[in-house]
Design a protein around this motif. Structure first.
Motif, PDB file in Angstrom:
ATOM      1  N   SER A 118       0.848  -1.195   0.000  1.00 40.59           N
ATOM      2  CA  SER A 118       0.000   0.000   0.000  1.00 40.59           C
ATOM      3  C   SER A 118       0.879   1.239   0.000  1.00 40.59           C
ATOM      4  O   SER A 118       2.098   1.164   0.188  1.00 40.59           O
ATOM      5  CB  SER A 118      -0.920  -0.001   1.215  1.00 40.59           C
ATOM      6  OG  SER A 118      -0.159   0.010   2.413  1.00 40.59           O
ATOM      7  N   GLY A 119       0.243   2.382  -0.202  1.00 39.45           N
ATOM      8  CA  GLY A 119       0.952   3.653  -0.105  1.00 39.45           C
ATOM      9  C   GLY A 119       1.162   4.376  -1.415  1.00 39.45           C
ATOM     10  O   GLY A 119       1.672   5.496  -1.429  1.00 39.45           O
ATOM     11  N   GLY A 120       0.787   3.760  -2.528  1.00 40.44           N
ATOM     12  CA  GLY A 120       0.949   4.424  -3.801  1.00 40.44           C
ATOM     13  C   GLY A 120       0.035   5.637  -3.928  1.00 40.44           C
ATOM     14  O   GLY A 120      -0.877   5.840  -3.126  1.00 40.44           O
ATOM     15  N   GLY A 121       0.290   6.438  -4.952  1.00 40.29           N
ATOM     16  CA  GLY A 121      -0.523   7.620  -5.177  1.00 40.29           C
ATOM     17  C   GLY A 121       0.075   8.485  -6.255  1.00 40.29           C
ATOM     18  O   GLY A 121       0.976   8.057  -6.990  1.00 40.29           O
ATOM     19  N   VAL A 122      -0.426   9.701  -6.335  1.00 43.10           N
ATOM     20  CA  VAL A 122       0.032  10.674  -7.314  1.00 43.10           C
ATOM     21  C   VAL A 122       0.829  11.750  -6.582  1.00 43.10           C
ATOM     22  O   VAL A 122       0.359  12.294  -5.569  1.00 43.10           O
ATOM     23  CB  VAL A 122      -1.139  11.307  -8.084  1.00 43.10           C
ATOM     24  CG1 VAL A 122      -0.613  12.311  -9.097  1.00 43.10           C
ATOM     25  CG2 VAL A 122      -1.966  10.226  -8.764  1.00 43.10           C
ATOM     26  N   VAL A 123       2.002  12.052  -7.098  1.00 39.42           N
ATOM     27  CA  VAL A 123       2.863  13.051  -6.464  1.00 39.42           C
ATOM     28  C   VAL A 123       3.585  13.823  -7.552  1.00 39.42           C
ATOM     29  O   VAL A 123       3.821  13.304  -8.647  1.00 39.42           O
ATOM     30  CB  VAL A 123       3.864  12.360  -5.504  1.00 39.42           C
ATOM     31  CG1 VAL A 123       4.812  11.445  -6.264  1.00 39.42           C
ATOM     32  CG2 VAL A 123       4.621  13.364  -4.676  1.00 39.42           C
ATOM     33  N   GLN A 124       3.901  15.061  -7.246  1.00 38.76           N
ATOM     34  CA  GLN A 124       4.653  15.855  -8.201  1.00 38.76           C
ATOM     35  C   GLN A 124       6.135  15.499  -8.156  1.00 38.76           C
ATOM     36  O   GLN A 124       6.644  15.026  -7.129  1.00 38.76           O
ATOM     37  CB  GLN A 124       4.478  17.340  -7.900  1.00 38.76           C
ATOM     38  CG  GLN A 124       3.095  17.875  -8.241  1.00 38.76           C
ATOM     39  CD  GLN A 124       3.010  19.388  -8.131  1.00 38.76           C
ATOM     40  OE1 GLN A 124       3.690  19.999  -7.313  1.00 38.76           O
ATOM     41  NE2 GLN A 124       2.188  19.995  -8.968  1.00 38.76           N
ATOM     42  N   ALA A 125       6.813  15.754  -9.261  1.00 46.50           N
ATOM     43  CA  ALA A 125       8.254  15.511  -9.301  1.00 46.50           C
ATOM     44  C   ALA A 125       8.933  16.262  -8.158  1.00 46.50           C
ATOM     45  O   ALA A 125       8.590  17.407  -7.866  1.00 46.50           O
ATOM     46  CB  ALA A 125       8.811  15.964 -10.643  1.00 46.50           C
TER      47      ALA A 125
END
Length: 120
Positions: free
Chosen positions: A6-13
């Protein structure tokens, strides 16, 4: 062995994410837990791993200096802390375990994967 990642997601560079991998009801007594990833259109590749005792950690060149893998024995969880993320880190990340003595990149049981997306 069943694994839960778990822990995935969307993040900026440039941002950070922490992935978690647990093995409910099962504790390794040898071997290691590893993280792999598969980017769209690419083969699965090794990212990082730690031994069952957390005394030996090793990384792919792409992860060195940015990612940290470690095991928290109290909650039977292996973490992958990912800093300074880049768009090329976008992939489905899988954790895997082996509960035996084997080659450092050999793993037997795999979790379902968690998606990490890094936007530019």
């Amino acid at each position: 062995v069943q694994l839960q990642a778990s822990g995935g997601g969307v993040v900026q560079a440039g941002g950070s994410l922490t992935l978690s991998c647990t093995t409910p009801g099962y504790t390794l007594t040898t071997g290691a837990t590893g993280w792999f990833r598969r980017a769209p259109g690419r083969e699965r590749e090794f990212v990082a791993a730690t031994s069952w005792s957390d005394t030996s950690r090793y990384y792919a060149d792409s992860a060195k200096g940015r990612f940290t893998v470690f095991r928290e024995h109290a909650n039977n969880t292996v973490y992958l802390i990912m800093n300074n993320l880049r768009p090329e880190d976008t992939a489905v990340y899988y954790c895997a375990v082996r509960d035996r003595v084997a080659g450092k990149y050999e793993f037997d049981d795999w979790g379902q994967g968690t998606l990490v997306t890094v936007s530019s």
